[in-house]
Design an enzyme around this catalytic site. Structure first.
Site, PDB file in Angstrom:
ATOM      1  N   GLY A  76      76.073  79.743  32.098  1.00 13.74           N
ATOM      2  CA  GLY A  76      76.507  80.917  32.860  1.00 13.74           C
ATOM      3  C   GLY A  76      75.783  80.981  34.189  1.00 13.74           C
ATOM      4  O   GLY A  76      75.469  82.053  34.712  1.00 13.74           O
ATOM      5  N   ALA A  77      75.543  79.795  34.761  1.00 13.87           N
ATOM      6  CA  ALA A  77      74.672  79.681  35.935  1.00 13.87           C
ATOM      7  C   ALA A  77      75.246  80.347  37.178  1.00 13.87           C
ATOM      8  O   ALA A  77      74.508  80.674  38.103  1.00 13.87           O
ATOM      9  CB  ALA A  77      74.398  78.198  36.206  1.00 13.87           C
ATOM     10  N   ASP A  80      64.718  94.972  25.851  1.00 14.20           N
ATOM     11  CA  ASP A  80      64.557  96.242  25.135  1.00 14.20           C
ATOM     12  C   ASP A  80      63.067  96.601  25.037  1.00 14.20           C
ATOM     13  O   ASP A  80      62.675  97.756  25.211  1.00 14.20           O
ATOM     14  CB  ASP A  80      65.184  96.124  23.736  1.00 14.20           C
ATOM     15  CG  ASP A  80      66.602  95.586  23.824  1.00 14.20           C
ATOM     16  OD1 ASP A  80      67.443  96.259  24.419  1.00 14.20           O
ATOM     17  OD2 ASP A  80      66.845  94.463  23.337  1.00 14.20           O
ATOM     18  N   ASN A 114      82.988  84.182  21.006  1.00 11.33           N
ATOM     19  CA  ASN A 114      81.662  83.651  21.325  1.00 11.33           C
ATOM     20  C   ASN A 114      81.220  82.600  20.323  1.00 11.33           C
ATOM     21  O   ASN A 114      80.501  81.665  20.681  1.00 11.33           O
ATOM     22  CB  ASN A 114      80.659  84.794  21.448  1.00 11.33           C
ATOM     23  CG  ASN A 114      80.763  85.415  22.816  1.00 11.33           C
ATOM     24  OD1 ASN A 114      80.486  84.764  23.810  1.00 11.33           O
ATOM     25  ND2 ASN A 114      81.232  86.655  22.878  1.00 11.33           N
ATOM     26  N   HIS A 148      69.768  93.093  19.061  1.00  7.12           N
ATOM     27  CA  HIS A 148      69.895  93.555  20.453  1.00  7.12           C
ATOM     28  C   HIS A 148      71.230  94.291  20.558  1.00  7.12           C
ATOM     29  O   HIS A 148      72.246  93.751  20.981  1.00  7.12           O
ATOM     30  CB  HIS A 148      69.863  92.386  21.432  1.00  7.12           C
ATOM     31  CG  HIS A 148      70.282  92.825  22.809  1.00  7.12           C
ATOM     32  ND1 HIS A 148      69.529  93.671  23.578  1.00  7.12           N
ATOM     33  CD2 HIS A 148      71.412  92.579  23.530  1.00  7.12           C
ATOM     34  CE1 HIS A 148      70.151  93.918  24.715  1.00  7.12           C
ATOM     35  NE2 HIS A 148      71.302  93.271  24.706  1.00  7.12           N
TER      36      HIS A 148
HETATM   37  P1  NAX Z   1      78.509  87.338  34.218  1.00 10.48           P
HETATM   38  O1  NAX Z   1      79.903  87.613  33.761  1.00 10.48           O
HETATM   39  O2  NAX Z   1      78.085  87.730  35.593  1.00 10.48           O
HETATM   40  O3  NAX Z   1      78.218  85.774  34.059  1.00 10.48           O
HETATM   41  C1  NAX Z   1      78.515  85.066  32.918  1.00 10.48           C
HETATM   42  C2  NAX Z   1      78.810  83.647  33.351  1.00 10.48           C
HETATM   43  O4  NAX Z   1      78.965  82.869  32.179  1.00 10.48           O
HETATM   44  C3  NAX Z   1      80.096  83.506  34.160  1.00 10.48           C
HETATM   45  O5  NAX Z   1      79.819  82.865  35.392  1.00 10.48           O
HETATM   46  C4  NAX Z   1      80.995  82.664  33.263  1.00 10.48           C
HETATM   47  O6  NAX Z   1      81.828  81.771  34.008  1.00 10.48           O
HETATM   48  C5  NAX Z   1      79.964  81.909  32.430  1.00 10.48           C
HETATM   49  N1  NAX Z   1      80.471  81.372  31.166  1.00 10.48           N
HETATM   50  C6  NAX Z   1      81.383  81.904  30.330  1.00 10.48           C
HETATM   51  N2  NAX Z   1      81.604  81.071  29.308  1.00 10.48           N
HETATM   52  C7  NAX Z   1      80.808  80.002  29.482  1.00 10.48           C
HETATM   53  C8  NAX Z   1      80.609  78.794  28.756  1.00 10.48           C
HETATM   54  N3  NAX Z   1      81.296  78.513  27.643  1.00 10.48           N
HETATM   55  N4  NAX Z   1      79.703  77.905  29.241  1.00 10.48           N
HETATM   56  C9  NAX Z   1      79.032  78.151  30.376  1.00 10.48           C
HETATM   57  N5  NAX Z   1      79.199  79.267  31.111  1.00 10.48           N
HETATM   58  C10 NAX Z   1      80.077  80.177  30.670  1.00 10.48           C
HETATM   59  O7  NAX Z   1      77.575  88.004  33.108  1.00 10.48           O
HETATM   60  P2  NAX Z   1      76.027  88.343  33.187  1.00 10.48           P
HETATM   61  O8  NAX Z   1      75.864  89.716  33.732  1.00 10.48           O
HETATM   62  O9  NAX Z   1      75.314  87.232  33.843  1.00 10.48           O
HETATM   63  O10 NAX Z   1      75.663  88.470  31.641  1.00 10.48           O
HETATM   64  C11 NAX Z   1      75.684  87.327  30.798  1.00 10.48           C
HETATM   65  C12 NAX Z   1      75.519  87.724  29.350  1.00 10.48           C
HETATM   66  O11 NAX Z   1      74.269  88.384  29.128  1.00 10.48           O
HETATM   67  C13 NAX Z   1      76.581  88.694  28.830  1.00 10.48           C
HETATM   68  O12 NAX Z   1      77.022  88.242  27.551  1.00 10.48           O
HETATM   69  C14 NAX Z   1      75.813  89.991  28.679  1.00 10.48           C
HETATM   70  O13 NAX Z   1      76.397  90.835  27.709  1.00 10.48           O
HETATM   71  C15 NAX Z   1      74.467  89.497  28.271  1.00 10.48           C
HETATM   72  N6  NAX Z   1      73.324  90.405  28.403  1.00 10.48           N
HETATM   73  C16 NAX Z   1      72.365  90.350  27.453  1.00 10.48           C
HETATM   74  C17 NAX Z   1      71.211  91.108  27.512  1.00 10.48           C
HETATM   75  C18 NAX Z   1      70.153  90.999  26.460  1.00 10.48           C
HETATM   76  O14 NAX Z   1      69.178  91.767  26.545  1.00 10.48           O
HETATM   77  N7  NAX Z   1      70.226  90.120  25.460  1.00 10.48           N
HETATM   78  C19 NAX Z   1      71.009  92.084  28.615  1.00 10.48           C
HETATM   79  C20 NAX Z   1      71.822  91.784  29.825  1.00 10.48           C
HETATM   80  C21 NAX Z   1      73.222  91.285  29.569  1.00 10.48           C
HETATM   81  O15 NAX Z   1      74.064  92.385  29.378  1.00 10.48           O
END
Ligand code: NAX
Length: 324
Positions: free
Chosen positions: A11-12, A159, A105, A187
């Site tokens: 997700g870079a 958290d 997922n 989480h």
């Molecule tokens: P974004 O939507 O800005 O970025 C996610 C990126 O992942 C996109 O660029 C997308 O193209 C890419 N992606 C999707 N499927 C992929 C795959 N199979 N292989 C490689 N890349 C892929 O989301 P962002 O705000 O960066 O959040 C990313 C994730 O973090 C989300 O699932 C979000 O819910 C989760 N979070 C988790 C948190 C935690 O505390 N554990 C807190 C923050 C965040 O909400």
């Protein structure tokens, strides 16, 4: 100077990725004497955007950045990887049920688990950030039978840090005056932020107003992500990246004496949580290994909260178990 290590960020091109990569390359995660080679994994439609991120990484001229690999092929991304921060995930779309989200997922994390199994260093340290983080970590782990299951973790450090920030405001102290905070479980909004062992400058936190604790503190920490989305119009990104750095740094380089951190790791029966889920516990880290802090007293109230978050994780597991 040490030999470079390979760090995968999935997700870079996303918003957390953009906050994370530059800090890893600057040495915030693995220290000022550890060169890194960054492996950026994205999906094909985001590869142009990734190229822009690569150009910016180059333009920082970071002395510790010894290379960048950008790819949409998981087998290339995980080749010889020592660390993986799995951030990319499928967001919940309109009309999508929780079970649909889990399934979508599950596909992503099973592919990545297999790629790690086949190509990564056998002692790779894996942190899953993409939601539902705990269960995504379980899926990756189950698809990587040749890697020690304990190497798969999920992030509850955000958290944990959110809880420290709330306590710091309430008790008018700095966050680094506070130790022994614990997040138990998932989480998600069932997580249990437990202050019963917290110390301020080495002294127990006394006179915690139970009404404030139960009706304000716990819901504020649990709902903080939603509050940020409401205020910012986008989900937490810089704070999530910062917490991911904290998680990996402590795991690799150790936790401070007298303190512990929260990490979601494979349950092993500690505190009555049977094996089979990725559960957040209080842990200390040394020499690249974590250990659960044992024998903490657990009140009836705490036990009921721990049971609730465990039950949610077992339900999540049962929704994806057929993919193992
Ligand atoms: P974004 O939507 O800005 O970025 C996610 C990126 O992942 C996109 O660029 C997308 O193209 C890419 N992606 C999707 N499927 C992929 C795959 N199979 N292989 C490689 N890349 C892929 O989301 P962002 O705000 O960066 O959040 C990313 C994730 O973090 C989300 O699932 C979000 O819910 C989760 N979070 C988790 C948190 C935690 O505390 N554990 C807190 C923050 C965040 O909400």
């Amino acid at each position: 100077m040490k030999q470079p290590v390979r760090v995968v960020v999935t997700g870079a091109a996303g918003q957390i990725g953009y906050q994370l990569l530059f800090r890893i390359a600057a040495g915030n995660m693995l220290g000022p004497d550890q060169p890194v080679i960054l492996h950026l994994l994205e999906i094909p439609p985001a590869m142009n955007a990734v190229q822009g991120v690569v150009m910016e990484l180059e333009d920082c001229a970071f002395p510790l950045l010894h290379g960048v690999v950008a790819t949409d092929d998981a087998n290339v991304a995980f080749k010889d990887a020592n660390y993986a921060l799995l951030v990319g995930a499928m967001p919940r779309g309109p009309g999508m049920e929780r079970s649909d989200l889990l399934q979508a997922n599950a596909k992503i994390f099973s592919v990545q688990g297999k790629a790690m199994n086949d190509h990564a260093a056998k002692d790779i340290k894996v942190l899953v950030v993409g939601n539902p983080a705990n269960t995504n970590a379980l899926i990756a782990q189950q698809n990587a039978p040749d890697i020690d299951p304990g190497q798969f973790t999920a992030m509850t450090r955000l958290d944990h840090n959110r809880a420290l920030a709330q306590l710091s405001g309430k008790f008018n102290v700095q966050t680094n005056d506070l130790t022994r905070m614990t997040i138990w479980g998932n989480h998600s909004s069932t997580q249990y932020p437990d202050v019963s062992q917290v110390q301020v400058n080495g002294c127990d936190l006394t006179n915690v107003d139970q009404t404030w604790y139960v009706d304000e503190f716990i819901p504020t920490v649990q709902q903080r992500g939603a509050a940020i989305i409401k205020a910012r119009g986008a989900s937490s990104a810089a704070s999530a990246a910062s917490s991911a750095i904290d998680h990996m740094r402590n795991w690799a380089l150790g936790t401070a004496a007298g303190d512990w951190v929260s990490m979601a790791i494979p349950s092993d029966g500690s505190y009555g949580v049977a094996p089979g889920i990725i559960f957040s516990y209080p842990v200390t880290c040394a020499n690249g290994q974590y250990s659960i802090v044992q024998d903490l007293p657990v009140s009836e109230f705490s036990q009921s909260r721990i049971d609730a978050t465990e039950a949610e994780l077992r339900e999540e597991r049962s929704a994806v178990e057929h993919l193992f």
